[in-house]
Every structure is written in C-alpha cells, then in structure tokens.
Write an enzyme that holds these catalytic residues in place. Structure first.
Site, short mmCIF file in Angstrom:
data_model
loop_
_atom_site.label_atom_id
_atom_site.label_comp_id
_atom_site.label_asym_id
_atom_site.label_seq_id
_atom_site.Cartn_x
_atom_site.Cartn_y
_atom_site.Cartn_z
N GLU A 332 0.84 -1.20 0.00
CA GLU A 332 0.00 0.00 0.00
C GLU A 332 0.87 1.25 0.00
OE1 GLU A 332 -2.87 0.06 3.15
OE2 GLU A 332 -4.27 -1.26 2.08
N GLU A 424 -6.53 -6.85 -1.55
CA GLU A 424 -6.98 -6.68 -0.16
C GLU A 424 -8.28 -5.91 -0.11
OE1 GLU A 424 -3.92 -5.49 2.70
OE2 GLU A 424 -5.41 -4.23 3.72
#
Length: 499
Positions: A332, A424
């Site tokens: 991320e 995710e």
C-alpha cells in the site's frame, strides 16, 4: 557523392518499407475470443504495449481456433463479431432473443437482430452486439422464430443457482471445461480438481488475468494477517490451510509479509524461510500463492528498495520452477506519487524476471492501493504513465464501509483500461474493524465479477477485529469448523463456495 546518394536511397527505401509494414500491422486486428485488439507491429510473441495501448502479437493471435484470430481493420469489437457471424450462417429457431436481465451461462445461446451468439462464460446485461468484455461469440446470421425463454439444456442444475442467490455469488471464477474455448490439443489436460490443475501457469492477456489456455479467470481467496503475528504454527497450520483449500474452495493464498513492524527487516532469512514454507503449503493443496511485500510505513516503497531486491532475489530464485506463484512488489504505497512507485517497480521487476521471466507481477498503487483516489488522484495517473514491463497487473484495495461510490467508479474506470487485481479488501471500515457493510461489499463484488477481477479478502486470522474471519482463540484451539467463524468469515466463505 554517388555513394552517399545510394546510401540515402537505401535508407529511404528501408524507411518506406518499415512504414508500410507498420501500416499493415496497424490495419490488422486480433479477434481474441470475440474482443478486438490491435496486432503488434514490433512485438513478436505474446502480448505487448505499443502506441499507448495493449496489442497481441500475430504469432499469439493465430494460435486461436476458427473463427477467431487475425482479422482486417475494424472500428469495434461488435463489427468483428458481426463479421464472423455473417460468414457462418445458421438457424435461430427456438433460440430466445437476448435479454439484459437474463443470466447466461457458458454455452447458452441468444439471438439479437438476426445474429446468433454463444456465451463463453457466465454473463448478464452485456449486449452481444457491443460485446465489451468478449464474453459473446458470434455464430452466424440466422433465421427462424425465437423461443419465449432461454433453453436450459446447457445450464447447471437448479441446485447450483437457486433463485434466492444473488447474481454475484453464482458467477463462476473458473469456467467448466465445456465452456472454455480451446484447441483439441489442450482439451485432454483441462480436467483437474484444484485451481492449479484447472488453470496452470497464469499470464496477463489484455486487461485480464488468463490461464494457460489464454482464457480469462477470476481467482478468489484469502490474505493472511501479518505472518510475524499470525504466521506458520499460529493461524496458518496444516489444518487451517486444509480448511481454506478444501472447505472454503479458495483458489489463492496471499502471504502478507510485513517489512517493518517486526517483520522482514528484523530477520530477513527467517521471514524468507517462512514465506517459502507457505508457498510450499499452498502449492501442496493446489492453490496459487501471492507473495505480498507488505510495506506500509514508511509509505514510499523506495525506502525499502534494497530490502525488496534482496527478498525477491532470494524467494523467486528458490521457487523459480513453480508456475503458481504471483509476486506483489508493494502493498500500500502512500504519501508518494505514482511516478515514484513506477520508478521503484521498474527497478524491482527485473530482479524477479532474472529468475522467473514468466511470473505475473503485481504493482501496488498510490493512495494506499486506491489507485490514487485516497490522495485526490485517479487511475488516470497509471493509465497515462504505465509501468514499463509486461505480464503485470495493478492492485486495488477497498474497505466497503469507508470507501463508497467514488472508489467504485474509479475501479470501474480502471478495469475498462488496465489489468486489475484486488489484493486486499474488507466489509468493514478502513481499519479492518467495525460493523460489516455487506451491501456495499456486494456492490464491489458485482463489479469484480463483471470484469473477472481476482481478489483476496483481509484476513485469515483470529485477530480481535471484525475483519479477521476466525473468532478469537480459534488458532490456539486448532478447530477450523464453521462454528468458529465470525460474521465476515461466514459471508466470505459463502462467496468462495457458491460461485
């Protein structure tokens, strides 16, 4: 002077010849299972990226059976499908008119404007004449009276598709052998009971993840929590992975290896060994393994550039012979521009390619994996400045209770232009905790099903937060029955089992 004149003429002839060849290549297009892509001018095999768009090499395009393959220039996929349809002929007697609300399964047929079409996999609401995802195959201009309803002769039994089940939960992530377009030489090897046996080596074709037969697939699975907290011997055991593969029917295990927070940087050899063990465990059960280089804080992946090069050098080299491993080079990224992420990826991907030139590689996106929207940007940043590498996909993350319609719109825009993998997501807020918003989550899953985007859900542990699928204490008890699942666990298990 004479020599220079001859040289200039030779150069001019060569230039004109190249321009003519390029024009010819540009004029040709590849009908890839009913969807048009330009034929590459320079790429000799596989898929390429030329003139800021995806293209198919002539050598790859011609491997498809008739009526697909290289076709002349055309303005749309609809024209290509119609051209194929017009050349084959046939009867439409007894075949229902296409209806936007009808669910079509692989090999179901419909007619529209005097042309017969066959669905290559599950679809709903996709006009065959427009054919945006290539799901429809044209079978010929036809005549005859349409029936009032879709024939059920080619559908699965009603027990697989009860009327109370939403369309998103019955869209199959892998097509039955009867609905996969393939040559006769590959037909004997398609049968298999595990995801690896069904799909084999994966690759990126166009904007989609495809199997060894160049057919789009959608993988569904779970992500671990950080393996420094809930790793092998804790929530990841022989029993828990058996449950994931055999009871949940998962296709893929995402292995979340944190870099900081007590992760890889504290013990590179130890965490590399644990990831290696988990790859082997997933492989033994016929699942794909997604190796997640879980950088989070610092958010700029360039901070961990050397760590990434060292880790991927070791792990890819150790598993270079496997065909079921996918590598995600950045979890991320946050507080960093897309250009910064692109620079990082273009330094790490060659390390992977050195030991496995064919593995699918994923690249995390800006704004915590939101393709920029959490930073006030959009996926246009990626589209306008793509990573200079092939066989890659871009990741998208969402937490349904926090991320609403603007995120879904960004995802749809990206899915229509870029290869996307949702590595995710959760039905909770962005912390992975709080009340489950299954309505919003279902809206996301409908999009993922429509575009056949693969996904892994966060997370397969007994962490106290609501996003962890197991009740607290389950991992120490080693009891992986459904009575120990939280609400989110029951919901996600159902989405994997009932496709």
């Amino acid at each position: 002077m004479k020599h220079r004149l001859i040289s200039s003429i030779s150069s001019l002839i060569a230039t004109l010849f190249f321009a003519f060849a390029s024009a010819q290549a540009a004029a040709a297009q590849c009908n890839w299972w009913g969807q048009l892509y330009p034929v590459c001018a320079n790429t000799q095999s596989g898929w390429g990226w030329e003139n800021n768009q995806t293209c198919v090499s002539r050598a790859t395009c011609v491997t498809q059976p008739a009526p697909y393959g290289v076709v002349g220039n055309s303005s749309s996929s609809a024209a290509a499908v119609s051209s194929v349809a017009a050349s084959t002929g046939g009867s439409c007697a007894g075949i229902a008119n296409w209806n936007a609300s009808t669910i079509y399964w692989g090999n179901d047929r419909a007619q529209l404007n005097g042309v017969k079409y066959r669905a290559k996999w599950w679809t709903q609401g996709e006009n065959p004449a427009q054919n945006p995802t290539g799901v429809w195959a044209g079978e010929g201009a036809c005549s005859g009276v349409a029936s009032s309803s879709l024939s059920s002769s080619s559908r699965p039994s009603s027990s697989l598709a009860p009327s109370s089940r939403s369309s998103s939960s019955i869209a199959p992530s892998s097509r039955s052998s009867s609905s996969i377009p393939r040559s006769s030489s590959s037909a004997s090897s398609i049968a298999g009971t595990t995801p690896i046996a069904r799909h084999g080596r994966l690759q990126v074709c166009g904007n989609q993840l495809c199997n060894q037969y160049n057919t789009p697939v959608q993988l569904r699975g779970m992500s671990t929590h950080g393996i420094q907290w809930y790793g092998w011997g804790s929530c990841l055991t022989e029993g828990s992975l058996d449950a994931l593969a055999n009871d949940w029917k998962a296709d893929i295990l995402r292995i979340a290896m944190y870099v900081q927070e007590g992760g890889y940087e504290t013990d590179p050899a130890g965490y590399t060994a644990q990831v290696s063990r988990l790859i082997d465990e997933a492989t033994e059960r016929g699942m794909y393994a997604l190796v997640d280089f879980h950088q989070l804080s610092p958010g700029d992946p360039n901070y961990n550039l050397q760590n990434a090069k060292n880790f991927f050098r070791d792990i890819v080299q150790a598993h270079s012979s496997k065909t079921n491993v996918i590598y995600d080079v950045a979890n991320e990224p946050n507080g960093v521009t897309w250009a910064g992420i692109k620079s990082y990826a273009e330094q790490v991907i060659p390390v992977i390619r050195q030991y496995n030139p064919n593995a699918v590689v994923l690249v995390g996106t800006h704004g915590w994996g939101s393709m920029g929207i959490s930073d006030g940007r959009t996926a246009q940043d990626i589209y306008q400045n793509p990573v200079n590498a092939t066989n890659i996909m871009y990741t998208f993350h969402f937490y349904a209770a926090s991320h609403g319609q603007s995120y879904r719109d960004n995802l749809i825009w990206a899915a229509q232009r870029l290869p996307v993998f949702v590595t995710e997501f959760g039905s909770q807020d962005y912390t992975g905790d709080g009340a489950n918003d299954f309505t919003s989550t279902q809206q996301y899953l409908d999009i993922l099903n429509q575009y056949k985007i693969s996904w892994t859900n966060w997370n397969y542990s007994d962490d106290f937060r609501s996003g962890a699928v197991w009740k607290t204490g389950t991992c120490s008890s080693n009891n992986w029955s459904t009575t120990n699942l939280k609400e989110a666990g029951l919901w996600m298990r159902d989405k994997m089992r009932n496709r």
